[in-house]
Design a protein around this motif. Sequence first.
Motif, mmCIF file in Angstrom:
data_model
loop_
_atom_site.group_PDB
_atom_site.id
_atom_site.type_symbol
_atom_site.label_atom_id
_atom_site.label_comp_id
_atom_site.label_asym_id
_atom_site.label_seq_id
_atom_site.Cartn_x
_atom_site.Cartn_y
_atom_site.Cartn_z
ATOM 1 N N PRO A 35 42.392 28.847 56.514
ATOM 2 C CA PRO A 35 42.230 27.399 56.624
ATOM 3 C C PRO A 35 40.949 26.884 55.959
ATOM 4 C CG PRO A 35 42.085 28.441 58.796
ATOM 5 C CD PRO A 35 42.434 29.501 57.806
ATOM 6 N N GLU A 36 39.954 27.747 55.807
ATOM 7 C CA GLU A 36 38.696 27.328 55.191
ATOM 8 C C GLU A 36 38.699 27.504 53.672
ATOM 9 O OE1 GLU A 36 35.378 29.095 57.192
ATOM 10 O OE2 GLU A 36 36.211 28.618 59.158
ATOM 11 N N ARG B 143 41.938 27.820 50.993
ATOM 12 C CA ARG B 143 43.383 27.942 50.802
ATOM 13 C C ARG B 143 43.758 28.945 49.708
ATOM 14 N NH1 ARG B 143 46.883 26.412 54.005
ATOM 15 N NH2 ARG B 143 48.282 25.593 52.459
ATOM 16 N N ARG B 144 42.804 29.374 48.883
ATOM 17 C CA ARG B 144 43.097 30.367 47.846
ATOM 18 C C ARG B 144 43.126 31.790 48.407
ATOM 19 N NH1 ARG B 144 38.439 29.314 43.906
ATOM 20 N NH2 ARG B 144 37.488 28.942 45.910
ATOM 21 N N VAL B 145 42.649 31.968 49.629
ATOM 22 C CA VAL B 145 42.540 33.287 50.252
ATOM 23 C C VAL B 145 43.658 33.475 51.265
ATOM 24 C CG1 VAL B 145 41.078 34.755 51.707
ATOM 25 C CG2 VAL B 145 40.041 33.331 49.930
ATOM 26 N N HIS B 146 44.316 34.627 51.213
ATOM 27 C CA HIS B 146 45.330 34.980 52.207
ATOM 28 C C HIS B 146 44.735 35.963 53.203
ATOM 29 C CE1 HIS B 146 48.296 33.549 49.209
ATOM 30 N NE2 HIS B 146 48.966 33.234 50.283
ATOM 31 N N GLN B 147 44.902 35.669 54.481
ATOM 32 C CA GLN B 147 44.531 36.593 55.539
ATOM 33 C C GLN B 147 45.747 37.460 55.844
ATOM 34 O OE1 GLN B 147 41.500 36.949 56.763
ATOM 35 N NE2 GLN B 147 40.660 35.181 55.685
ATOM 36 N N VAL B 148 45.532 38.732 56.065
ATOM 37 C CA VAL B 148 46.628 39.675 56.295
ATOM 38 C C VAL B 148 46.460 40.286 57.679
ATOM 39 C CG1 VAL B 148 47.789 41.736 55.420
ATOM 40 C CG2 VAL B 148 46.618 40.205 53.827
ATOM 41 N N GLU B 149 47.544 40.297 58.451
ATOM 42 C CA GLU B 149 47.509 40.944 59.754
ATOM 43 C C GLU B 149 48.824 41.670 60.025
ATOM 44 O OE1 GLU B 149 47.244 38.034 63.066
ATOM 45 O OE2 GLU B 149 47.176 36.556 61.455
ATOM 46 N N LEU B 150 48.730 42.684 60.855
ATOM 47 C CA LEU B 150 49.909 43.492 61.173
ATOM 48 C C LEU B 150 50.810 42.766 62.173
ATOM 49 C CD1 LEU B 150 48.375 47.053 61.691
ATOM 50 C CD2 LEU B 150 49.468 46.114 59.649
ATOM 51 N N THR B 151 52.094 42.991 62.043
ATOM 52 C CA THR B 151 53.054 42.546 63.049
ATOM 53 C C THR B 151 53.194 43.672 64.071
ATOM 54 O OG1 THR B 151 54.907 43.481 61.866
ATOM 55 C CG2 THR B 151 54.325 41.175 61.344
ATOM 56 N N GLU B 152 54.007 43.434 65.080
ATOM 57 C CA GLU B 152 54.278 44.504 66.060
ATOM 58 C C GLU B 152 54.900 45.706 65.366
ATOM 59 O OE1 GLU B 152 57.026 45.049 69.986
ATOM 60 O OE2 GLU B 152 55.999 43.123 69.743
ATOM 61 N N ALA B 153 55.814 45.458 64.429
ATOM 62 C CA ALA B 153 56.448 46.566 63.698
ATOM 63 C C ALA B 153 55.423 47.334 62.852
ATOM 64 C CB ALA B 153 57.567 46.044 62.809
#
Length: 90
Positions: free
Chosen positions: A75-76, A78-88
């Motif tokens: 959100p700070e 917009r050119r950057v993607h944050q990546v996080e794991l799902t449960e899978a």
Amino acid sequence: MNLARTAKLVAQAFDATLVEAGGTLPVWVTLLSIKSRELANQRELAGMIGIQGATLTHHLNAMETQGLLIRRRDPENRRVHQVELTEAGE
């Protein structure tokens, strides 16, 4: 010489185990790198793994399709993607 042969055998066994589990070394390294941080952006991940950003994007696209992770725009910045794991992905 023996160390090099042993390392090769261990790497082959590890790769075979990953294939049996339905994964690959790039997927495993990426998941492990994401898990080691609460939240990471794609540039940081590429640096942690030691690959080019375009190569990482290719892997992330496939992993997102498989439901292993999600990417969100920072959100700070917009050119950057944050990546996080799902449960899978966990």
